[in-house]
Design a protein around this motif. Structure first.
Motif, PDB file in Angstrom:
ATOM      1  N   ASP A  87      39.141 -24.638  14.541  1.00  0.00           N
ATOM      2  CA  ASP A  87      40.077 -25.225  15.448  1.00  0.00           C
ATOM      3  C   ASP A  87      39.689 -26.785  15.360  1.00  0.00           C
ATOM      4  O   ASP A  87      39.986 -27.134  16.698  1.00  0.00           O
ATOM      5  CB  ASP A  87      40.009 -24.600  16.810  1.00  0.00           C
ATOM      6  CG  ASP A  87      40.162 -23.026  16.713  1.00  0.00           C
ATOM      7  OD1 ASP A  87      41.256 -22.670  16.029  1.00  0.00           O
ATOM      8  OD2 ASP A  87      39.848 -22.452  17.705  1.00  0.00           O
ATOM      9  N   ASP A  88      39.519 -27.308  14.419  1.00  0.00           N
ATOM     10  CA  ASP A  88      39.485 -28.763  14.375  1.00  0.00           C
ATOM     11  C   ASP A  88      40.425 -29.684  15.033  1.00  0.00           C
ATOM     12  O   ASP A  88      41.560 -29.383  14.536  1.00  0.00           O
ATOM     13  CB  ASP A  88      38.863 -29.110  12.987  1.00  0.00           C
ATOM     14  CG  ASP A  88      37.653 -28.988  12.556  1.00  0.00           C
ATOM     15  OD1 ASP A  88      36.436 -29.032  13.327  1.00  0.00           O
ATOM     16  OD2 ASP A  88      37.160 -29.077  11.338  1.00  0.00           O
ATOM     17  N   ASP A  89      40.168 -30.595  15.672  1.00  0.00           N
ATOM     18  CA  ASP A  89      41.014 -31.478  16.439  1.00  0.00           C
ATOM     19  C   ASP A  89      41.492 -32.573  15.631  1.00  0.00           C
ATOM     20  O   ASP A  89      41.001 -33.425  15.865  1.00  0.00           O
ATOM     21  CB  ASP A  89      40.856 -31.708  17.941  1.00  0.00           C
ATOM     22  CG  ASP A  89      41.848 -32.360  18.520  1.00  0.00           C
ATOM     23  OD1 ASP A  89      43.260 -32.633  18.073  1.00  0.00           O
ATOM     24  OD2 ASP A  89      41.752 -32.940  19.653  1.00  0.00           O
ATOM     25  N   TYR A  90      42.266 -32.206  14.499  1.00  0.00           N
ATOM     26  CA  TYR A  90      42.442 -33.452  13.462  1.00  0.00           C
ATOM     27  C   TYR A  90      43.690 -34.439  14.012  1.00  0.00           C
ATOM     28  O   TYR A  90      43.401 -35.526  13.950  1.00  0.00           O
ATOM     29  CB  TYR A  90      43.405 -32.760  12.370  1.00  0.00           C
ATOM     30  CG  TYR A  90      42.708 -32.001  11.495  1.00  0.00           C
ATOM     31  CD1 TYR A  90      41.712 -32.519  10.788  1.00  0.00           C
ATOM     32  CD2 TYR A  90      42.539 -30.503  11.491  1.00  0.00           C
ATOM     33  CE1 TYR A  90      40.684 -31.830   9.610  1.00  0.00           C
ATOM     34  CE2 TYR A  90      41.745 -29.714  10.751  1.00  0.00           C
ATOM     35  CZ  TYR A  90      40.807 -30.362   9.834  1.00  0.00           C
ATOM     36  OH  TYR A  90      39.912 -29.495   9.121  1.00  0.00           O
ATOM     37  N   GLN A  91      44.321 -33.936  15.201  1.00  0.00           N
ATOM     38  CA  GLN A  91      45.231 -34.810  15.740  1.00  0.00           C
ATOM     39  C   GLN A  91      44.359 -35.886  16.592  1.00  0.00           C
ATOM     40  O   GLN A  91      44.881 -37.317  16.331  1.00  0.00           O
ATOM     41  CB  GLN A  91      46.144 -34.064  16.807  1.00  0.00           C
ATOM     42  CG  GLN A  91      47.314 -35.003  17.379  1.00  0.00           C
ATOM     43  CD  GLN A  91      48.363 -35.675  16.161  1.00  0.00           C
ATOM     44  OE1 GLN A  91      48.774 -34.733  15.348  1.00  0.00           O
ATOM     45  NE2 GLN A  91      48.506 -36.841  16.182  1.00  0.00           N
ATOM     46  N   SER A  92      43.433 -35.553  17.031  1.00  0.00           N
ATOM     47  CA  SER A  92      42.690 -36.607  17.798  1.00  0.00           C
ATOM     48  C   SER A  92      42.167 -37.785  16.867  1.00  0.00           C
ATOM     49  O   SER A  92      42.125 -38.813  17.175  1.00  0.00           O
ATOM     50  CB  SER A  92      41.601 -35.874  18.703  1.00  0.00           C
ATOM     51  OG  SER A  92      40.623 -35.325  17.728  1.00  0.00           O
ATOM     52  N   ALA A  93      41.811 -37.151  15.653  1.00  0.00           N
ATOM     53  CA  ALA A  93      41.272 -38.181  14.815  1.00  0.00           C
ATOM     54  C   ALA A  93      42.421 -39.241  14.203  1.00  0.00           C
ATOM     55  O   ALA A  93      42.062 -40.251  13.929  1.00  0.00           O
ATOM     56  CB  ALA A  93      40.536 -37.268  13.596  1.00  0.00           C
ATOM     57  N   ALA A  94      43.372 -38.368  13.888  1.00  0.00           N
ATOM     58  CA  ALA A  94      44.762 -39.150  13.600  1.00  0.00           C
ATOM     59  C   ALA A  94      45.103 -40.361  14.645  1.00  0.00           C
ATOM     60  O   ALA A  94      45.385 -41.663  14.235  1.00  0.00           O
ATOM     61  CB  ALA A  94      45.905 -38.119  13.286  1.00  0.00           C
ATOM     62  N   ASP A  95      45.006 -39.991  15.829  1.00  0.00           N
ATOM     63  CA  ASP A  95      45.334 -40.844  16.931  1.00  0.00           C
ATOM     64  C   ASP A  95      44.370 -42.046  16.975  1.00  0.00           C
ATOM     65  O   ASP A  95      44.699 -43.165  16.921  1.00  0.00           O
ATOM     66  CB  ASP A  95      45.482 -40.049  18.355  1.00  0.00           C
ATOM     67  CG  ASP A  95      46.611 -39.234  18.530  1.00  0.00           C
ATOM     68  OD1 ASP A  95      47.646 -39.152  17.483  1.00  0.00           O
ATOM     69  OD2 ASP A  95      46.402 -38.214  19.267  1.00  0.00           O
ATOM     70  N   ALA A  96      43.120 -41.647  16.840  1.00  0.00           N
ATOM     71  CA  ALA A  96      42.017 -42.824  16.774  1.00  0.00           C
ATOM     72  C   ALA A  96      41.896 -43.820  15.688  1.00  0.00           C
ATOM     73  O   ALA A  96      41.905 -44.842  15.725  1.00  0.00           O
ATOM     74  CB  ALA A  96      40.618 -42.163  16.893  1.00  0.00           C
ATOM     75  N   LEU A  97      42.586 -43.279  14.657  1.00  0.00           N
ATOM     76  CA  LEU A  97      42.642 -43.905  13.371  1.00  0.00           C
ATOM     77  C   LEU A  97      44.040 -44.528  13.088  1.00  0.00           C
ATOM     78  O   LEU A  97      44.089 -45.377  12.039  1.00  0.00           O
ATOM     79  CB  LEU A  97      42.066 -43.371  12.070  1.00  0.00           C
ATOM     80  CG  LEU A  97      40.530 -42.606  12.156  1.00  0.00           C
ATOM     81  CD1 LEU A  97      40.267 -41.780  11.081  1.00  0.00           C
ATOM     82  CD2 LEU A  97      39.652 -43.809  12.182  1.00  0.00           C
ATOM     83  N   SER A  98      44.931 -44.097  13.914  1.00  0.00           N
ATOM     84  CA  SER A  98      46.219 -44.697  13.838  1.00  0.00           C
ATOM     85  C   SER A  98      46.983 -44.212  12.397  1.00  0.00           C
ATOM     86  O   SER A  98      47.475 -44.974  11.802  1.00  0.00           O
ATOM     87  CB  SER A  98      46.323 -46.185  13.819  1.00  0.00           C
ATOM     88  OG  SER A  98      45.963 -46.418  15.430  1.00  0.00           O
ATOM     89  N   ILE A  99      46.639 -42.987  12.029  1.00  0.00           N
ATOM     90  CA  ILE A  99      47.163 -42.392  10.941  1.00  0.00           C
ATOM     91  C   ILE A  99      47.728 -41.124  10.919  1.00  0.00           C
ATOM     92  O   ILE A  99      47.730 -40.511  12.212  1.00  0.00           O
ATOM     93  CB  ILE A  99      46.114 -41.949   9.609  1.00  0.00           C
ATOM     94  CG1 ILE A  99      44.962 -41.239  10.264  1.00  0.00           C
ATOM     95  CG2 ILE A  99      45.493 -43.551   9.205  1.00  0.00           C
ATOM     96  CD1 ILE A  99      43.970 -41.007   9.336  1.00  0.00           C
TER      97      ILE A  99
END
Length: 254
Positions: A196-208
């Motif tokens: 259940d990795d939260d990829y969206q949080s990484a996307a938001d943090a990196l603006s990608i």
């Protein structure tokens, strides 16, 4: 091992981290083969390996009942013997895994030493490698207690943890060298694989985009596995199977 499942990083570090090392081409076989051809190069390679993997050996001495002070003395005395007294003159006979050779050599050394009488004493002017005793003791306290584990099993676990931590430090250094240190900080938690990795949080943090975040995590895990395999290879003799050693590493951590 699937493409998205990563080797899990471990918490302990080493006193002199891999990212600070300048001799990245070392192989265990080089220590053996270069001894008679280029003793200076061989000693440099061995000193680096000892600096990287002193903690499992120190922990082994502690698990045998030595005090922190005596364990430091004995570990330093052992490395003095390894680096100065040609311990590896018999390495051709014992060709194989570095961890096996070092542990076997340490056992023989301890059998012939008495901490109060023969250990290299602090302040004697001998400093073969840098040992951070306070750090090591803090790591030992953080490790989960396992009454079933003997000193040899603890050594294997700490060896595995050190290998994986060293690999993590090399990976982090790669990111920093290309100016992506902040990106590594965002992606590093994904090395601990979860469904259940939260990829969206990484996307938001990196603006990608979400898709780009998933690709970045996949590449991070892939590169980490590559580095870990290379680090493991550096501790094996010629012809040793990396996959078998990798399975042993996971087994030691379980």
């Amino acid at each position: 091992m699937s493409d998205d499942r990563s080797i899990p990083p471990q918490s302990p570090g080493v006193a002199n981290t891999a990212k600070d090392r300048g001799f990245h081409t070392t192989r265990w076989s080089l220590v053996i083969n270069a001894r008679s051809v280029d003793p200076e190069q061989s000693e440099r390679a061995l000193a680096e390996l000892c600096q990287s993997y002193w903690y499992p050996l120190y922990g082994f001495v502690r698990a045998r009942g030595a005090s922190p002070e005596d364990a430091e003395d004995l570990t330093q005395g052992f490395f003095e013997q390894v680096l100065r007294l040609d311990t590896f003159s018999r390495a051709d006979e014992d060709r194989g895994k570095l961890r096996t050779f070092l542990l076997g050599s340490l056992k023989k050394y301890l059998a012939n030493e008495h901490a109060k009488k023969n250990a290299v004493k602090r302040g004697a002017g001998i400093s073969v490698i840098s040992l951070d005793r306070e750090w090591a003791e803090s790591q030992i306290k953080l490790e989960p207690a396992d009454p079933r584990a003997d000193s040899a099993a603890l050594f294997e676990r700490r060896w595995a943890m050190t290998l994986l931590k060293t690999s993590l430090e090399i990976l982090e250094d790669e990111f920093k060298k290309r100016g992506a240190g902040e990106k590594f900080e965002v992606l590093e938690p994904f090395l601990l694989w979860h469904k259940d990795d939260d990829y969206q949080s990484a996307a938001d943090a990196l603006s990608i985009s979400l898709g780009a975040a998933k690709v970045a995590v996949h590449r991070l895990r892939k590169r980490y596995r590559e580095i870990a395999r290379q680090e493991i290879a550096e501790t094996l003799g010629e012809g040793e199977d990396i996959d078998n050693e990798l399975r042993h590493i996971f087994s030691a951590l379980s």
